[in-house]
Structures are given as structure tokens and as C-alpha cells.
Motif scaffolding. Sequence first.
Motif, PDB file in Angstrom:
ATOM      1  N   ARG A 104       0.818  -1.245   0.102  1.00  0.00           N
ATOM      2  CA  ARG A 104       0.213   0.123  -0.526  1.00  0.00           C
ATOM      3  C   ARG A 104       0.986   1.452   0.092  1.00  0.00           C
ATOM      4  O   ARG A 104       2.121   1.200   0.509  1.00  0.00           O
ATOM      5  CB  ARG A 104      -0.502  -0.104   1.066  1.00  0.00           C
ATOM      6  N   VAL A 105      -0.283   2.525  -0.517  1.00  0.00           N
ATOM      7  CA  VAL A 105       1.480   3.491  -0.509  1.00  0.00           C
ATOM      8  C   VAL A 105       0.617   4.286   0.129  1.00  0.00           C
ATOM      9  O   VAL A 105      -0.625   4.429   0.479  1.00  0.00           O
ATOM     10  CB  VAL A 105       0.902   4.389  -2.281  1.00  0.00           C
ATOM     11  N   VAL A 106       1.102   4.914   1.440  1.00  0.00           N
ATOM     12  CA  VAL A 106       0.742   5.890   2.585  1.00  0.00           C
ATOM     13  C   VAL A 106       1.329   7.160   2.021  1.00  0.00           C
ATOM     14  O   VAL A 106       3.133   7.402   2.331  1.00  0.00           O
ATOM     15  CB  VAL A 106       1.417   4.912   3.829  1.00  0.00           C
ATOM     16  N   ALA A 107       0.982   7.949   1.859  1.00  0.00           N
ATOM     17  CA  ALA A 107       1.465   9.745   1.639  1.00  0.00           C
ATOM     18  C   ALA A 107       1.154  10.532   2.777  1.00  0.00           C
ATOM     19  O   ALA A 107       0.225  10.247   3.902  1.00  0.00           O
ATOM     20  CB  ALA A 107       0.781  10.170   0.757  1.00  0.00           C
ATOM     21  N   SER A 108       2.777  10.746   2.911  1.00  0.00           N
ATOM     22  CA  SER A 108       2.187  12.014   4.635  1.00  0.00           C
ATOM     23  C   SER A 108       2.651  13.402   4.177  1.00  0.00           C
ATOM     24  O   SER A 108       3.095  14.010   2.766  1.00  0.00           O
ATOM     25  CB  SER A 108       3.983  11.814   4.847  1.00  0.00           C
ATOM     26  N   LYS A 124      -0.842  30.819  17.967  1.00  0.00           N
ATOM     27  CA  LYS A 124       0.014  30.563  16.104  1.00  0.00           C
ATOM     28  C   LYS A 124      -0.721  29.800  15.444  1.00  0.00           C
ATOM     29  O   LYS A 124      -1.924  29.170  16.508  1.00  0.00           O
ATOM     30  CB  LYS A 124       0.943  30.095  15.785  1.00  0.00           C
ATOM     31  N   ALA A 125      -0.943  29.791  14.339  1.00  0.00           N
ATOM     32  CA  ALA A 125      -2.099  28.418  14.008  1.00  0.00           C
ATOM     33  C   ALA A 125      -1.355  27.537  14.400  1.00  0.00           C
ATOM     34  O   ALA A 125      -0.344  26.746  14.194  1.00  0.00           O
ATOM     35  CB  ALA A 125      -1.918  28.881  12.207  1.00  0.00           C
ATOM     36  N   ARG A 126      -2.524  25.951  14.757  1.00  0.00           N
ATOM     37  CA  ARG A 126      -1.969  24.570  14.101  1.00  0.00           C
ATOM     38  C   ARG A 126      -0.985  24.274  12.913  1.00  0.00           C
ATOM     39  O   ARG A 126      -1.798  24.752  12.009  1.00  0.00           O
ATOM     40  CB  ARG A 126      -3.601  24.022  15.100  1.00  0.00           C
ATOM     41  N   HIS A 127      -1.017  23.585  13.345  1.00  0.00           N
ATOM     42  CA  HIS A 127      -0.108  23.010  12.363  1.00  0.00           C
ATOM     43  C   HIS A 127       0.048  21.410  12.664  1.00  0.00           C
ATOM     44  O   HIS A 127       0.605  20.387  13.863  1.00  0.00           O
ATOM     45  CB  HIS A 127       1.322  23.480  12.349  1.00  0.00           C
ATOM     46  N   ILE A 128      -0.570  20.262  11.837  1.00  0.00           N
ATOM     47  CA  ILE A 128      -1.064  18.742  11.584  1.00  0.00           C
ATOM     48  C   ILE A 128      -0.250  18.049  10.655  1.00  0.00           C
ATOM     49  O   ILE A 128      -0.174  19.049   9.496  1.00  0.00           O
ATOM     50  CB  ILE A 128      -2.178  18.297  12.080  1.00  0.00           C
ATOM     51  N   ILE A 129       0.191  16.746  10.830  1.00  0.00           N
ATOM     52  CA  ILE A 129       0.571  15.886   9.871  1.00  0.00           C
ATOM     53  C   ILE A 129      -0.013  14.627   9.785  1.00  0.00           C
ATOM     54  O   ILE A 129      -0.207  14.248  11.285  1.00  0.00           O
ATOM     55  CB  ILE A 129       2.419  15.454  10.329  1.00  0.00           C
TER      56      ILE A 129
END
Length: 188
Positions: A104-108, A124-129
Amino acid sequence: MTQLLEKFRELPDYRKCKQLKFNVGEIMFMSLLAILSGANGYMDMEFWIKSKKRELQKFLGHAFIAPADNTIRNVFLNIDKDALDKMFENWAHSTANTNSTSIRVVASDGKTMRGSNNKIRNEKARHIISLFLTEEKLTLAQTQVDDKSNEIPALLELLDSLELKNCVITVDALHTQKNSKEDYQEAA
């Protein structure tokens, strides 16, 4: 969908009085369906649930009183967010592992959440990954990046928390630094 409903029903109830007319997890589940159908606010969710009450009763397996927009709002404000996040992550992970023999391909990818900054509180603005299963079109997991950090340690921590097998993980150019290469090999 029935598996997801059962996961929602397992969410902890935040209320002290358990004799109320609704299940917190079922309210969240119906709200999710309403949002996926185009609802933009609590009143829209209430309207959608009322308009689909007959179908929802068949699916839930019991009769219920459609919750008012204030009730839906209270559920959203008081639900255990960590338990909800963990529930979604477990469901997505179990869904993703049903076909473990193929690769499977998992993109981050990392994103700054629009409108999450607060100038009055000097936040500050929240940043998620996020990790996204491309073929299943499903977000597998996500985490917030610390204010004094960047995506690299957050992604490594996220990869360590999951048991990914037979996956190709794609990353942005940010993650191609020399020091990161060894860290990613250890995480794999």
C-alpha cells in the motif's frame, strides 16, 4: 459503517446523569453522517437527523428522539477528544490492515489549519501532519506538530506509533535531509 457505529458507541460518556435520552457516540455518528451529507453547523445537523430519522432508526436498531442543535453542540464541546481521536485511529488502522498482503502507498503531508490562529491570545495557527492511505482514500493517523518543532520529529513519532507493514511511505522534500534518512530507516 456498522463497525464504525460500534466504535462510536464505545466512546466514554462525559455526563454524570446517565438517564438522558441519547447515546453520546450515536450523536457523534449521526453528526458525522450529516457533515458528510453537507451540513455546515449544528442546526444543519439537527435538520438532517430529523429528515433522515426513519432510516437512522432502522440502522441504529432502535427508536430515538432527534437531538436539538444545543444537544449536538454540547456533545461536540464535551466529548473526550483524545478518546475520539484514538477511536478513529484504531478504526482506520483496522480497516487498513484487512488486506495486508499487497503493498500500500501511504502519503504523509503537513498542513497548517486555516483559522486556527488566535491573535488576541497570541496563538499561532495549528500545524498537523497526516498519514493518508491513497488507495483507500482514508486518513490513517494525524498528530499536531509542536509549536517549537517541525514536521520531521512529529512524523517519526507518528510512524513509530503505528504498525505499518508492506507500505511505501511518500514524504515531502522537507524530509530528505541527511540527518533524517537514518531516523526514517530506524522507524521502518
